[in-house]
Motif scaffolding. Structure first.
Motif, short mmCIF file in Angstrom:
data_model
loop_
_atom_site.label_atom_id
_atom_site.label_comp_id
_atom_site.label_asym_id
_atom_site.label_seq_id
_atom_site.Cartn_x
_atom_site.Cartn_y
_atom_site.Cartn_z
N TRP A 1 1.98 -29.56 77.40
CA TRP A 1 1.99 -28.62 78.51
C TRP A 1 0.59 -28.04 78.73
N MET A 2 -0.09 -27.73 77.65
CA MET A 2 -1.44 -27.19 77.76
C MET A 2 -2.38 -28.18 78.44
N GLY B 1 3.42 -16.88 83.75
CA GLY B 1 2.35 -15.96 84.11
C GLY B 1 1.81 -15.17 82.93
N THR B 2 2.61 -15.04 81.87
CA THR B 2 2.15 -14.38 80.65
C THR B 2 1.66 -15.40 79.63
N LEU B 3 2.38 -16.49 79.48
CA LEU B 3 2.02 -17.51 78.49
C LEU B 3 0.65 -18.12 78.77
N VAL B 4 0.31 -18.26 80.05
CA VAL B 4 -0.95 -18.90 80.39
C VAL B 4 -2.14 -18.18 79.78
N ASN B 5 -2.03 -16.86 79.57
CA ASN B 5 -3.15 -16.10 79.02
C ASN B 5 -3.46 -16.49 77.57
N ALA C 1 0.61 7.65 75.18
CA ALA C 1 1.88 7.95 75.84
C ALA C 1 2.67 6.72 76.23
N ASP C 2 1.98 5.59 76.39
CA ASP C 2 2.71 4.42 76.89
C ASP C 2 2.48 3.15 76.07
N ARG C 3 1.97 3.28 74.88
CA ARG C 3 1.66 2.08 74.10
C ARG C 3 2.92 1.33 73.65
N ALA C 4 4.09 2.01 73.72
CA ALA C 4 5.34 1.34 73.39
C ALA C 4 5.98 0.70 74.61
N SER C 5 5.26 0.67 75.73
CA SER C 5 5.79 0.08 76.96
C SER C 5 6.08 -1.40 76.76
N ASP C 6 7.08 -1.90 77.49
CA ASP C 6 7.40 -3.32 77.39
C ASP C 6 6.61 -4.14 78.40
N ARG C 7 5.65 -3.52 79.08
CA ARG C 7 4.78 -4.28 79.99
C ARG C 7 3.92 -5.24 79.18
N PRO C 8 3.71 -6.48 79.65
CA PRO C 8 2.80 -7.38 78.96
C PRO C 8 1.37 -6.88 79.07
N ALA C 9 0.57 -7.16 78.04
CA ALA C 9 -0.82 -6.69 78.04
C ALA C 9 -1.63 -7.35 79.14
N ALA C 10 -1.31 -8.59 79.46
CA ALA C 10 -2.06 -9.30 80.49
C ALA C 10 -1.13 -10.23 81.26
N THR C 11 -1.30 -10.28 82.56
CA THR C 11 -0.53 -11.18 83.41
C THR C 11 -1.48 -11.89 84.37
N GLU C 12 -1.07 -13.07 84.79
CA GLU C 12 -1.90 -13.91 85.66
C GLU C 12 -1.01 -14.55 86.72
#
Length: 356
Positions: A42-43, A176-180, A232-243
């Motif tokens: 895949w890569m 979009g997350t895995l690509v990073n 305040a938000d470091r436990a957020s479930d947002r991904p660190a990087a998206t593309e």
């Protein structure tokens, strides 16, 4: 080109020395696939990048090199290449999207570690066009006599891996997350620049004659986002990087062609007078495609590194310039193009090696 689109102030920006630094041994697709539990095929099919370098240990996630470490190594090599001691540097400009901390700046820590004191020190927060922005700032500083007219140290680098969570099931991540994790690597580069040619051989006398950068994404959603997580938000479930890789595939080739035409028009250069092309460095496959479109059948020699180094952001232009300076001959010309998808920023520069 809109007013101010091309930075002309101060004349040519002479490259007196260049150095780069990549952490550790290259990590090939098979090794990375095994660590992430995904298919190496895949890569290769999707990204086309064969290797990259990481500043973190893939097994445990420990940081092995900081951005400060990598920038220091690159700067030491650039100074040695130019034959200049740290006390001969008039200012420092560092571009990064991934500083080691919000304060103190990595630029200030770098200057302190090199022993450069009493000089202006700047840090630019930017992605893949940051190196070009740093060169534009250096050009203005030299024109204003910053640092008493001494050459300036321009540095760019990123440590992307330290912002990515290596302790998760990668098979469940959206593309979009895995690509990073596949596209990016870590590294740094540096150049000593001056308002006049250096006293050494022709290799150190190539010059950036035009530098351009500007925002081109009014009203468009960002193509890439990297989060900063506070207490305040470091436990957020947002991904660190998206593309948004689909948007990148659609917009970057068009923007690169526009920068090419703007640079040729600004310089008055016919396409047949270009010898080398430094195309945008995204992933191996996309870079190859864009380079073919940019050269439009002419025999421009491509100067790329991303397939072997990964996309290490602000280090890329320096890695390309280091390769170019080994290849460019007296009287030859080169075009360099960088596109930043975070908010769609165009950047470019021209390089000339004077006749001997």
């Amino acid at each position: 080109m809109p007013p101010g689109g091309t930075a002309r102030r101060g004349g040519a920006l002479h490259l007196l020395g260049v150095g780069t630094a990549l952490p550790g041994e290259p990590v090939d697709n098979e090794t990375l696939a095994a660590a992430l539990g995904i298919a190496s095929e895949w890569m290769e099919a999707f990204i086309g990048t064969r290797a990259r370098h990481f500043a973190v240990d893939l097994a445990g996630g420990q940081v092995r090199w900081t951005l400060e470490d990598l920038c220091t190594d690159a700067a030491d090599r650039a100074l040695a290449d130019a034959g200049v001691e740290p006390d001969g540097v008039g200012f420092v400009v560092l571009a990064t999207a991934t500083p080691d901390a919000l304060m103190p700046t990595t630029a200030a820590l770098l200057a302190d570690r090199l022993g450069i004191g009493g000089t202006p020190v700047y840090q630019l927060q930017s992605g893949c066009t940051g190196a070009v922005q740093a060169f534009a700032l250096a050009r203005a500083l030299l024109a204003d006599g910053a640092g008493g007219g001494a050459p300036g140290l321009v540095v760019g680098g990123d440590v992307c891996a330290r912002h990515l969570d290596l302790r998760q099931d990668f098979r469940r991540l959206p593309p979009g997350t895995l690509v990073n994790y596949v596209l990016f690597g870590d590294g740094a580069g540096a150049a000593l620049v001056g308002a006049a040619p250096g006293p050494r051989d022709a290799r150190t006398r190539a010059a950036l004659t035009h530098v351009t950068h500007r925002l081109d994404g009014l009203g468009l959603p960002p193509g890439q986002r990297v989060e900063w997580f506070g207490a305040a938000d470091r436990a957020s479930d947002r991904p660190a990087a998206t593309e948004d890789y689909k948007a990148v595939e659609q917009r970057v080739p068009v923007m690169a062609l526009e920068v090419r035409d703007e640079l040729l028009d600004a310089c008055g250069w016919p396409p047949g007078s270009i010898d080398h092309l430094l195309p945008p460095q995204l992933g191996g496959r996309m870079t190859e495609r864009i380079a073919r479109e940019l050269s439009h059948g002419l025999k421009w020699r491509e100067v790329s590194c991303v397939a072997e180094t990964g996309n290490n952001g602000n280090a890329l232009v320096f890695l390309q310039l280091e390769r170019l300076l080994d290849r460019i001959r007296p009287g030859q010309r080169a075009l360099g193009i960088a596109i930043e998808s975070s908010k769609w920023i165009k950047a470019g520069f021209t390089v000339e090696a004077p006749h001997v």
